[in-house]
Each structure stands twice: as C-alpha cells, then as structure tokens.
Scaffold this active site. Structure first.
Site, short mmCIF file in Angstrom:
data_model
loop_
_atom_site.label_atom_id
_atom_site.label_comp_id
_atom_site.label_asym_id
_atom_site.label_seq_id
_atom_site.Cartn_x
_atom_site.Cartn_y
_atom_site.Cartn_z
N ASN A 207 0.85 -1.41 0.45
CA ASN A 207 -0.14 -0.11 0.03
C ASN A 207 1.23 1.17 -0.30
O ASN A 207 2.46 1.18 -0.50
CB ASN A 207 -1.05 -0.28 1.12
CG ASN A 207 -0.18 0.08 2.77
OD1 ASN A 207 0.19 0.48 2.56
ND2 ASN A 207 -0.41 -1.07 3.42
N LYS A 285 8.48 -16.63 -10.80
CA LYS A 285 7.72 -15.76 -11.31
C LYS A 285 6.65 -16.58 -11.57
O LYS A 285 7.11 -17.83 -12.95
CB LYS A 285 8.68 -15.34 -11.91
CG LYS A 285 8.34 -14.03 -12.27
CD LYS A 285 9.25 -12.84 -13.26
CE LYS A 285 8.20 -12.43 -14.10
NZ LYS A 285 8.30 -11.28 -15.48
N ASP A 303 -2.88 -9.43 13.41
CA ASP A 303 -2.97 -8.60 13.90
C ASP A 303 -1.59 -7.93 14.46
O ASP A 303 -2.65 -8.38 15.59
CB ASP A 303 -4.78 -8.02 13.96
CG ASP A 303 -5.11 -6.36 14.04
OD1 ASP A 303 -4.02 -6.05 14.88
OD2 ASP A 303 -5.99 -6.02 14.03
N ILE A 304 -1.45 -7.76 14.28
CA ILE A 304 0.18 -6.60 15.07
C ILE A 304 -0.34 -6.22 16.22
O ILE A 304 0.29 -6.58 17.34
CB ILE A 304 1.24 -6.26 14.75
CG1 ILE A 304 1.55 -7.32 13.54
CG2 ILE A 304 2.19 -6.09 15.89
CD1 ILE A 304 2.27 -6.64 12.40
N PHE A 322 -3.38 2.74 15.79
CA PHE A 322 -3.48 4.67 14.57
C PHE A 322 -4.99 3.93 13.84
O PHE A 322 -5.16 2.68 14.19
CB PHE A 322 -2.83 4.31 13.27
CG PHE A 322 -1.40 5.31 14.42
CD1 PHE A 322 -1.05 4.90 15.34
CD2 PHE A 322 -1.87 6.98 13.27
CE1 PHE A 322 -0.30 6.44 15.85
CE2 PHE A 322 -0.96 7.73 13.98
CZ PHE A 322 -0.40 7.78 15.08
N LYS A 336 -12.65 0.48 17.66
CA LYS A 336 -11.47 -0.76 17.14
C LYS A 336 -11.02 -0.10 18.18
O LYS A 336 -9.52 -1.33 19.14
CB LYS A 336 -10.20 0.47 16.43
CG LYS A 336 -9.04 -0.08 15.69
CD LYS A 336 -8.78 0.79 14.37
CE LYS A 336 -9.77 0.18 13.17
NZ LYS A 336 -8.80 0.94 12.15
N LYS A 340 -9.57 -4.11 19.34
CA LYS A 340 -8.01 -4.14 19.37
C LYS A 340 -7.27 -4.27 21.28
O LYS A 340 -6.35 -5.19 20.81
CB LYS A 340 -7.49 -3.12 18.53
CG LYS A 340 -7.94 -2.31 16.99
CD LYS A 340 -6.95 -3.47 16.36
CE LYS A 340 -7.69 -3.14 15.06
NZ LYS A 340 -6.05 -4.16 14.28
O1 C5P Z 1 -9.25 -1.98 12.00
P1 C5P Z 1 -6.98 -1.12 11.36
O2 C5P Z 1 -6.67 -2.47 10.90
O3 C5P Z 1 -6.89 -0.59 10.22
O4 C5P Z 1 -6.14 -0.80 12.71
C1 C5P Z 1 -5.54 -0.35 12.59
C2 C5P Z 1 -4.17 -0.21 13.65
O5 C5P Z 1 -4.35 -1.68 13.40
C3 C5P Z 1 -3.25 0.25 13.41
O6 C5P Z 1 -2.33 0.72 14.47
C4 C5P Z 1 -1.80 -0.83 11.86
O7 C5P Z 1 -0.92 -0.92 12.61
C5 C5P Z 1 -2.49 -1.50 13.34
N1 C5P Z 1 -2.69 -2.80 12.79
C6 C5P Z 1 -1.52 -3.98 12.86
N2 C5P Z 1 -1.80 -5.33 12.54
C7 C5P Z 1 -2.78 -6.16 11.49
C8 C5P Z 1 -3.62 -5.02 11.25
C9 C5P Z 1 -3.68 -3.45 11.49
O8 C5P Z 1 -1.20 -4.21 13.99
N3 C5P Z 1 -2.66 -6.69 11.03
#
Ligand code: C5P
Length: 395
Positions: A207, A285, A303-304, A322, A336, A340
């Site tokens: 992205n 490839k 999701d980190i 964020f 969120k 989260k």
């Molecule tokens: O809901 P969304 O994924 O947009 O949330 C964004 C937040 O979650 C940001 O802080 C982003 O760094 C974190 N994030 C993450 N790992 C992911 C997706 C999002 O740490 N796979």
C-alpha cells in the site's frame, strides 16, 4: 545539575536578546554555559552582556591566538555535554547542513561529538524556503534536535512560523537532553510503513503508506530519552537519530520482529499492515500462460496491534493504535479501541487533503477516558505530542 555544561552558539538574529535570558536561566539552574558569539551575533548582543551572564569567557575567533592557546576549537567543541545553537539562523543551519567550517561556530558544529540542539529563528519566508527545508531535513537526519520555531508576529513586521522558541521552552529542551528526558530507561516499540506481501519473487501486494508519521514518532520518543525499536516496512525514510531499526517486508515478519523486541514499556503501532496476503508465495515467477491470469486467494494476516495488546505475560503497559478513517472517525475509533484491546487510538480523517503521504496531520485521541481533538499540525509536532502523552502515561 552542577557538573553539566552547555556550549552555547549565538547566531546573528534579533532573537539573540532572548538567548541572554536563556543563559540566565541555565546559570540559575547550575548549568555551565560557555558562549560562542558569531560575528553576526555580536551585531545583536555584546560579548560583555553574554560573558557577564554566562560567567565565562566569550569565544569568537577561529584563528585567535589567545583562544587557541587556551583552548583549541576541537577541544572547545567537546568541552560541553551539549551544543546549543540559539538563535540558529538560516545561515548557521545551511553551514551545519553542508559541513562548512569557515568560522568558529561552524567549525565547532562540524568537530563536535556531542548532541546538538538548534533553536531556529528567521523570517517566515526564509523558514519556508525550499533551501531551509532541505537543510532542516539534512540536519534532522544527521541527528540534530530542534526546539521551535514558534508562530507569531516577527520583528520584520511579517507574521508566521520562524520566531525563536521562548527561553523557557529552550531551557526545558536543554534540561531534557542533559538529564536524559522523561522516557529515560524506557523501551518503546514502534511499527511503521506498509508491509509487502509476496506473490512470487518479483511481485508484492502493498500500500501507499510513506512511514513518515511512524518514523517521526520513533524520533520523538528517542528525543525524550526512550530506547526505541522501530520495526519498519519498505520505505525510503532515513532512520531517526538514536533509533534502532529492524527492516521487514511482510506482516508475519513484522509480528515476529515485534515479539522478538519484547519486553517493551509501550508499543505504538503506526504501520499500515496489509490485511491480507496471497495464500501462497510462488517460488518462481508466475508466467503469462494459456490459462489466463492467475486467480489470487487471499488469507488474513495476523493483527500485530491486537496480538501485542493481548500478549501474556509481556503486554506493554501502554499500547497505542492508529486509525485512518474516511467517515464517522470517532465512532470507528471507539470500536477499534475495544476490538484491538489497546489503550488509545490516534484517529485521523484521511479524506482531508495532504494527510496521506503529506507533511501535516489532524488527529483525535480516543481512549476510555474520552476524546481529545488536536489542531492540525506538522507530523513532527503531532509525533512529539504523542511521545509526551506516552511519557505521561508511563510516569
Ligand atoms: O482496523 P485497522 O486494521 O485499520 O487498525 C489499524 C491499526 O491496527 C493500526 O494501529 C495498525 O498499525 C494496526 N494493525 C496491525 N496489524 C494488522 C492490521 C492493523 O498492527 N494486521
């Protein structure tokens, strides 16, 4: 503080009169001040005033026999714990950014192995000029710290950004640097930039995240004294001074690097992590063939932020996420926060012009305690406010 010393370079700007007050504040706090007065600086304040307030000799000449006999410019540049330039004029910034060494102040800045703090002061047009922007970016990349400039009325009659920070603010910045800052002894983990998810050896899903805001936050945390681990996706940002950077490509690598960096006192997840990756990264490839384009199957990435927020036994005390939203910013940020499990969300409306990849940001801070709306500001300023808020939470 009595044994701490500052080498104070006074450049040629009307704001030099405020440097006299700064000198007084430093001496009152028991900080030693050794002044260097540039020729231009001497047009605004006298060596006598500066010397009287600093209670030390004023150095001005690069080739002065007496100065060199007493203390050479190399020795002078290392005689203090911190070098402060106030006012840092456009000219002094340009010299330092380009490594010029034509006078005592410039030579000292080139020869020093100590941290440098600059308090810029100049006309708003000079501050906004592309040349000064370049010099500022270079100096930041070289590890120079900055305080100010402020916005306001200028001595030249114009209005804008370029006023030197007030003596009290410069004094606070100096004390922060001398004492190690409010985040001294703390470890903060920051994620930044995009991730790139391999499809085959040459193709990725990624992205447009520039990494600017995350890198600025890592730099601000380091300036407040934190040990910072910055886990960064592929971006072209320079590593901020004092930050240790781990480069990764995919979300899974980012998660592994974050877990390896624990324990941390705080984690700030700024990265735009790809939500999905191709279920399989081909080892060779992919070729155009008779069967038409390949069909991609995507699988969800870890999701980190959520993983760090739910980590046992090593959940950082403060976990910040964020949210880039295009509508109902507050509502989505609140959702969120819960989903989260983090402590606060920095939310912004990415439909506002110039936020994505730009220099400014308008954010709101959403936590269990409520919502704070911050005025539009540069990403560096937003970064420092976030860093200070983390310091408060950890205090
Ligand atoms: O809901 P969304 O994924 O947009 O949330 C964004 C937040 O979650 C940001 O802080 C982003 O760094 C974190 N994030 C993450 N790992 C992911 C997706 C999002 O740490 N796979």
């Amino acid at each position: 503080m009595s044994e701490k010393r500052v080498l104070l370079i006074v450049g040629g700007g009307i704001a030099a009169y405020k440097t006299l007050e700064l000198t007084r504040l430093l001496r009152k706090a028991g900080v030693g001040v050794r002044p260097i007065l540039t020729q231009a600086g001497a047009q605004f304040v006298t060596p006598l005033s500066l010397s009287a307030l600093a209670e030390d000799k004023v150095y001005s000449e690069l080739f002065s026999l007496t100065d060199e006999a007493e203390m050479g410019h190399i020795e002078l540049s290392r005689s203090a714990d911190l070098v402060v330039v106030a006012p840092a004029t456009a000219d002094l910034m340009a010299k330092a950014a380009n490594g010029l060494a034509g006078d005592l102040a410039a030579t000292t800045l080139l020869a020093t192995d100590k941290p440098v703090l600059m308090a810029p002061a100049m006309n708003v047009r000079m501050w906004e000029h592309a040349a000064t922007r370049r010099n500022l970016a270079t100096l930041k990349a070289d590890g120079v710290s900055f305080v100010g400039p402020d916005e306001g009325a200028m001595a030249c009659g114009e209005y804008g950004e370029g006023r030197m920070a007030e003596p009290a603010a410069i004094f606070d910045a100096i004390l922060g640097m001398l004492e190690g800052g409010p985040l001294k002894g703390k470890h903060v983990l920051v994620t930044a930039g995009p991730t790139a998810e391999a499809l085959d050896p040459v193709r990725v899903l990624t992205n447009r995240s520039s990494g600017k805001q995350g890198f600025a936050i890592a730099g601000a945390l380091a300036r407040l004294g934190a040990r910072v681990t910055l886990v960064a996706g592929p971006v072209s940002q320079p590593t901020p001074a004092g930050v240790s950077r781990v480069d990764i490509e995919s979300a899974r690598e980012m998660l592994a690097a974050c877990q390896a960096a624990l324990p941390a006192d705080a984690a700030v997840c700024v990265a735009a992590v790809a939500d999905w990756r191709p279920d399989e990264a081909y080892r060779i490839k992919l070729k155009k063939g008779r069967d038409g384009p390949p069909v991609l199957t995507l699988v969800e990435n870890p999701d980190i932020l959520a993983t760090l927020a739910a980590h046992t036994p090593q959940r950082p005390r403060v976990v910040v996420g964020f949210a880039a939203e295009t509508n109902d910013v507050e509502k989505h940020a609140r959702a969120k926060l819960t989903r989260k499990g983090c402590d606060w969300i920095v939310a912004n409306d990415v439909t506002q012009p110039g936020v994505m990849g730009g220099a400014d940001n308008t954010v709101m801070i959403v936590s269990k305690a409520g919502v704070e709306r911050w005025d539009r500001a540069g990403k560096d300023e937003v970064a420092m406010k976030i860093a200070r808020r983390i310091a408060q939470d950890l205090a």
